[in-house]
Motif scaffolding. Structure first.
Motif, PDB file in Angstrom:
ATOM      1  N   GLY A  39       0.819  -1.197   0.000  1.00 28.06           N
ATOM      2  CA  GLY A  39       0.000   0.000   0.000  1.00 28.06           C
ATOM      3  C   GLY A  39       0.855   1.249   0.000  1.00 28.06           C
ATOM      4  O   GLY A  39       2.066   1.192  -0.232  1.00 28.06           O
ATOM      5  N   MET A  40       0.216   2.386   0.270  1.00 33.48           N
ATOM      6  CA  MET A  40       0.953   3.654   0.287  1.00 33.48           C
ATOM      7  C   MET A  40       0.203   4.682   1.112  1.00 33.48           C
ATOM      8  O   MET A  40      -1.017   4.607   1.293  1.00 33.48           O
ATOM      9  CB  MET A  40       1.131   4.201  -1.130  1.00 33.48           C
ATOM     10  CG  MET A  40      -0.151   4.704  -1.733  1.00 33.48           C
ATOM     11  SD  MET A  40       0.070   5.705  -3.191  1.00 33.48           S
ATOM     12  CE  MET A  40      -1.651   6.237  -3.439  1.00 33.48           C
ATOM     13  N   VAL A  41       0.957   5.654   1.591  1.00 32.45           N
ATOM     14  CA  VAL A  41       0.371   6.861   2.171  1.00 32.45           C
ATOM     15  C   VAL A  41       0.304   7.918   1.070  1.00 32.45           C
ATOM     16  O   VAL A  41       1.306   8.200   0.416  1.00 32.45           O
ATOM     17  CB  VAL A  41       1.208   7.389   3.351  1.00 32.45           C
ATOM     18  CG1 VAL A  41       0.680   8.748   3.819  1.00 32.45           C
ATOM     19  CG2 VAL A  41       1.202   6.389   4.506  1.00 32.45           C
ATOM     20  N   MET A  42      -0.881   8.470   0.862  1.00 30.89           N
ATOM     21  CA  MET A  42      -1.018   9.626  -0.030  1.00 30.89           C
ATOM     22  C   MET A  42      -1.191  10.868   0.844  1.00 30.89           C
ATOM     23  O   MET A  42      -2.107  10.939   1.667  1.00 30.89           O
ATOM     24  CB  MET A  42      -2.208   9.482  -0.971  1.00 30.89           C
ATOM     25  CG  MET A  42      -2.319  10.663  -1.945  1.00 30.89           C
ATOM     26  SD  MET A  42      -3.532  10.435  -3.275  1.00 30.89           S
ATOM     27  CE  MET A  42      -5.079  10.597  -2.363  1.00 30.89           C
ATOM     28  N   TYR A  43      -0.280  11.824   0.663  1.00 31.38           N
ATOM     29  CA  TYR A  43      -0.275  13.047   1.473  1.00 31.38           C
ATOM     30  C   TYR A  43      -0.329  14.256   0.550  1.00 31.38           C
ATOM     31  O   TYR A  43       0.498  14.395  -0.359  1.00 31.38           O
ATOM     32  CB  TYR A  43       0.983  13.094   2.346  1.00 31.38           C
ATOM     33  CG  TYR A  43       1.174  14.397   3.080  1.00 31.38           C
ATOM     34  CD1 TYR A  43       0.168  14.915   3.896  1.00 31.38           C
ATOM     35  CD2 TYR A  43       2.360  15.126   2.960  1.00 31.38           C
ATOM     36  CE1 TYR A  43       0.342  16.119   4.565  1.00 31.38           C
ATOM     37  CE2 TYR A  43       2.533  16.326   3.634  1.00 31.38           C
ATOM     38  CZ  TYR A  43       1.526  16.823   4.425  1.00 31.38           C
ATOM     39  OH  TYR A  43       1.687  18.009   5.090  1.00 31.38           O
ATOM     40  N   THR A  44      -1.277  15.139   0.798  1.00 33.96           N
ATOM     41  CA  THR A  44      -1.518  16.262  -0.115  1.00 33.96           C
ATOM     42  C   THR A  44      -0.954  17.592   0.392  1.00 33.96           C
ATOM     43  O   THR A  44      -1.449  18.659   0.027  1.00 33.96           O
ATOM     44  CB  THR A  44      -3.032  16.397  -0.401  1.00 33.96           C
ATOM     45  OG1 THR A  44      -3.769  16.303   0.830  1.00 33.96           O
ATOM     46  CG2 THR A  44      -3.511  15.317  -1.350  1.00 33.96           C
ATOM     47  N   ALA A  45       0.101  17.545   1.199  1.00 33.76           N
ATOM     48  CA  ALA A  45       0.795  18.767   1.664  1.00 33.76           C
ATOM     49  C   ALA A  45      -0.182  19.742   2.300  1.00 33.76           C
ATOM     50  O   ALA A  45      -0.195  20.935   1.998  1.00 33.76           O
ATOM     51  CB  ALA A  45       1.560  19.420   0.512  1.00 33.76           C
ATOM     52  N   ASN A  46      -0.989  19.215   3.221  1.00 36.38           N
ATOM     53  CA  ASN A  46      -2.059  20.005   3.830  1.00 36.38           C
ATOM     54  C   ASN A  46      -1.548  21.136   4.713  1.00 36.38           C
ATOM     55  O   ASN A  46      -2.262  22.117   4.927  1.00 36.38           O
ATOM     56  CB  ASN A  46      -2.952  19.090   4.689  1.00 36.38           C
ATOM     57  CG  ASN A  46      -3.324  17.813   3.975  1.00 36.38           C
ATOM     58  OD1 ASN A  46      -3.573  17.815   2.778  1.00 36.38           O
ATOM     59  ND2 ASN A  46      -3.346  16.715   4.700  1.00 36.38           N
ATOM     60  N   THR A  47      -0.352  20.994   5.251  1.00 33.24           N
ATOM     61  CA  THR A  47       0.148  21.974   6.224  1.00 33.24           C
ATOM     62  C   THR A  47       1.487  22.565   5.802  1.00 33.24           C
ATOM     63  O   THR A  47       2.290  22.970   6.637  1.00 33.24           O
ATOM     64  CB  THR A  47       0.290  21.323   7.607  1.00 33.24           C
ATOM     65  OG1 THR A  47       1.145  20.172   7.507  1.00 33.24           O
ATOM     66  CG2 THR A  47      -1.060  20.881   8.144  1.00 33.24           C
ATOM     67  N   LEU A  48       1.734  22.620   4.496  1.00 26.46           N
ATOM     68  CA  LEU A  48       2.970  23.223   4.006  1.00 26.46           C
ATOM     69  C   LEU A  48       2.871  24.738   4.154  1.00 26.46           C
ATOM     70  O   LEU A  48       1.918  25.349   3.665  1.00 26.46           O
ATOM     71  CB  LEU A  48       3.170  22.835   2.535  1.00 26.46           C
ATOM     72  CG  LEU A  48       4.583  22.865   1.963  1.00 26.46           C
ATOM     73  CD1 LEU A  48       5.520  21.958   2.744  1.00 26.46           C
ATOM     74  CD2 LEU A  48       4.540  22.455   0.490  1.00 26.46           C
ATOM     75  N   PRO A  49       3.840  25.380   4.817  1.00 25.06           N
ATOM     76  CA  PRO A  49       3.747  26.836   5.027  1.00 25.06           C
ATOM     77  C   PRO A  49       3.977  27.621   3.737  1.00 25.06           C
ATOM     78  O   PRO A  49       4.371  27.055   2.710  1.00 25.06           O
ATOM     79  CB  PRO A  49       4.861  27.105   6.041  1.00 25.06           C
ATOM     80  CG  PRO A  49       5.852  26.023   5.820  1.00 25.06           C
ATOM     81  CD  PRO A  49       5.055  24.808   5.419  1.00 25.06           C
ATOM     82  N   GLU A  50       3.772  28.928   3.810  1.00 29.29           N
ATOM     83  CA  GLU A  50       3.888  29.785   2.628  1.00 29.29           C
ATOM     84  C   GLU A  50       5.199  30.560   2.581  1.00 29.29           C
ATOM     85  O   GLU A  50       5.331  31.501   1.817  1.00 29.29           O
ATOM     86  CB  GLU A  50       2.699  30.751   2.576  1.00 29.29           C
ATOM     87  CG  GLU A  50       1.357  30.056   2.457  1.00 29.29           C
ATOM     88  CD  GLU A  50       0.214  31.019   2.237  1.00 29.29           C
ATOM     89  OE1 GLU A  50       0.472  32.243   2.205  1.00 29.29           O
ATOM     90  OE2 GLU A  50      -0.926  30.555   2.097  1.00 29.29           O
ATOM     91  N   SER A  51       6.179  30.128   3.367  1.00 27.88           N
ATOM     92  CA  SER A  51       7.392  30.928   3.498  1.00 27.88           C
ATOM     93  C   SER A  51       8.651  30.229   3.005  1.00 27.88           C
ATOM     94  O   SER A  51       9.744  30.802   3.062  1.00 27.88           O
ATOM     95  CB  SER A  51       7.582  31.292   4.979  1.00 27.88           C
ATOM     96  OG  SER A  51       7.639  30.126   5.774  1.00 27.88           O
ATOM     97  N   VAL A  52       8.536  29.002   2.528  1.00 32.47           N
ATOM     98  CA  VAL A  52       9.726  28.223   2.174  1.00 32.47           C
ATOM     99  C   VAL A  52      10.137  28.525   0.728  1.00 32.47           C
ATOM    100  O   VAL A  52       9.314  28.436  -0.188  1.00 32.47           O
ATOM    101  CB  VAL A  52       9.461  26.711   2.341  1.00 32.47           C
ATOM    102  CG1 VAL A  52      10.716  25.904   2.015  1.00 32.47           C
ATOM    103  CG2 VAL A  52       8.996  26.406   3.761  1.00 32.47           C
ATOM    104  N   GLU A  53      11.411  28.877   0.534  1.00 34.36           N
ATOM    105  CA  GLU A  53      11.899  29.172  -0.806  1.00 34.36           C
ATOM    106  C   GLU A  53      12.209  27.877  -1.554  1.00 34.36           C
ATOM    107  O   GLU A  53      13.138  27.151  -1.202  1.00 34.36           O
ATOM    108  CB  GLU A  53      13.155  30.045  -0.735  1.00 34.36           C
ATOM    109  CG  GLU A  53      12.873  31.508  -0.511  1.00 34.36           C
ATOM    110  CD  GLU A  53      14.088  32.365  -0.830  1.00 34.36           C
ATOM    111  OE1 GLU A  53      14.063  33.116  -1.834  1.00 34.36           O
ATOM    112  OE2 GLU A  53      15.074  32.266  -0.067  1.00 34.36           O
ATOM    113  N   LEU A  54      11.425  27.621  -2.582  1.00 35.63           N
ATOM    114  CA  LEU A  54      11.607  26.440  -3.413  1.00 35.63           C
ATOM    115  C   LEU A  54      12.263  26.826  -4.733  1.00 35.63           C
ATOM    116  O   LEU A  54      12.412  28.010  -5.049  1.00 35.63           O
ATOM    117  CB  LEU A  54      10.261  25.763  -3.669  1.00 35.63           C
ATOM    118  CG  LEU A  54       9.453  25.367  -2.421  1.00 35.63           C
ATOM    119  CD1 LEU A  54       8.137  24.732  -2.823  1.00 35.63           C
ATOM    120  CD2 LEU A  54      10.257  24.432  -1.530  1.00 35.63           C
ATOM    121  N   THR A  55      12.628  25.835  -5.519  1.00 39.00           N
ATOM    122  CA  THR A  55      13.334  26.099  -6.773  1.00 39.00           C
ATOM    123  C   THR A  55      12.524  26.981  -7.719  1.00 39.00           C
ATOM    124  O   THR A  55      13.089  27.770  -8.467  1.00 39.00           O
ATOM    125  CB  THR A  55      13.672  24.773  -7.491  1.00 39.00           C
ATOM    126  OG1 THR A  55      12.485  23.979  -7.597  1.00 39.00           O
ATOM    127  CG2 THR A  55      14.743  24.003  -6.747  1.00 39.00           C
TER     128      THR A  55
END
Length: 346
Positions: free
Chosen positions: A281-297
């Protein structure tokens, strides 16, 4: 096909970029065995990144969101940071309240893996190896682990997990990449269409700990036996969607009745991703609590910017009957694999 190897600015890690003849690319950091970029063409041939990663590569040293990393020894939550094998009790580090999550501070996401690139006629890859000593993080057994990443010329990305322990232990490994098929994070994953060959999900309590109950997906937002948008769970008032912060963070038990365990489509880009695995099986996680301050690529993070498909065994089996076991017997091989195949949707 080729492999490019670079040293990171801190001088401690290596970054390997695999490129196939279709110009698909995978970048892998030996710290955490982390997938930092996965570049895939859209239906017009435009190459874009489809996994979340940090703009500053040194941010992977803390990486509280586990972007792209190998997770172990046990992926997921272990309630009260304890488990029992054959009447022996083991206490682990608590890093989420009283619970143990993703291996805690000695987890495989914090390891600088030994890395060896390789090339064959139709593939390029990196073989990562690590020895986890007996008692590390509270787990029994000296465990020798090999994780092999392979990119093929037909746009398949394969992850092979191999391990052996000299004692009975708990082990289930996964990769924690956040996928966004829109490309370069142009949109959230609300409109991603997902199909999962699963009749049951594992129920969670208010602390996201499995209750031991399997919930049938019929007439719920967890019924992905025919494709549905991820938004159907994100916007749902179903108690199990709300308990994880509005969305999904649940273990789906596979039926093993279809060719692909998971199919993901994004209509605007035309990208299609099919997932097959020998995990139960697998865990499906939809980034429910990802903050708005992290610098991504490709810009700043925000909720629902990616979705994880964490193929693994269920840690619920350590405390509840009726689930596939994650106990690895002494001197018996752990051999698991997951294949991500990329193409185009109609």
């Amino acid at each position: 096909m080729y492999i490019r190897t670079e040293k990171t600015p801190n001088g401690k890690w290596k970054l390997f970029t695999l490129t196939n003849d279709q110009h698909m690319q995978v970048s892998i950091l030996n710290y955490g065995g982390t997938i930092t970029r996965l570049v895939v063409p859209d239906k017009h041939g435009k190459l874009e990144n489809i996994v979340l990663g940090y703009k500053n590569i040194l941010d992977y040293e803390s990486n509280p969101y586990f972007f792209g990393t190998i997770i172990g020894r046990v992926a997921g939550r272990i309630p009260n940071s304890t488990f029992t094998i054959d009447k022996s009790n083991y206490s682990l580090e608590a890093n989420e309240g009283v619970h143990h999550l993703h291996g805690a501070s000695t987890g495989f996401h914090r390891v600088t893996w030994n890395a060896e690139p390789f090339q064959t006629t139709n593939s390029v890859g990196v073989k990562l190896t690590h020895r986890s000593p007996d008692g590390e993080g509270g787990y029994p057994g000296n465990v020798e682990v090999t994780v092999t990443y392979t990119l093929t010329n037909d746009n398949q990305f394969k992850i092979n997990y191999d391990a052996v322990s000299d004692q009975q232990t708990a082990l289930t490994l996964t990769n924690h990449s956040y996928f966004n098929l829109s490309g370069d994070f142009k949109d959230t994953i609300h409109d991603h269409l997902v199909e999962i060959d699963s009749d049951h999900v594992v129920e969670l309590d208010e602390q996201l700990i499995p209750t031991g109950e399997k919930v049938h997906v019929e007439n719920t937002p967890f019924d992905f036996r025919t494709e549905r948008k991820l938004a159907s769970g994100i916007d749902s008032d179903h108690q199990q969607n709300r308990v994880v912060g509005n969305g999904y963070d649940h273990y789906f038990l596979f039926n093993n009745t279809t060719k692909n365990d998971v199919i993901v489509r994004e209509k605007t880009s035309g990208r299609l991703m099919c997932i097959t695995t020998n995990q139960p099986g697998m865990v499906m996680y939809t980034a429910n609590t990802l903050p708005e301050s992290v610098e991504l690529t490709e810009g700043l993070s925000r909720n629902y910017l990616g979705v994880c498909f964490e193929t693994q065994g269920p840690p619920a089996s350590l405390h509840h009957d009726g689930f596939p076991s994650i106990i690895l017997e002494a001197n018996q091989p752990y051999q698991k694999h997951t294949v991500f195949s990329f193409g185009f949707t109609e």
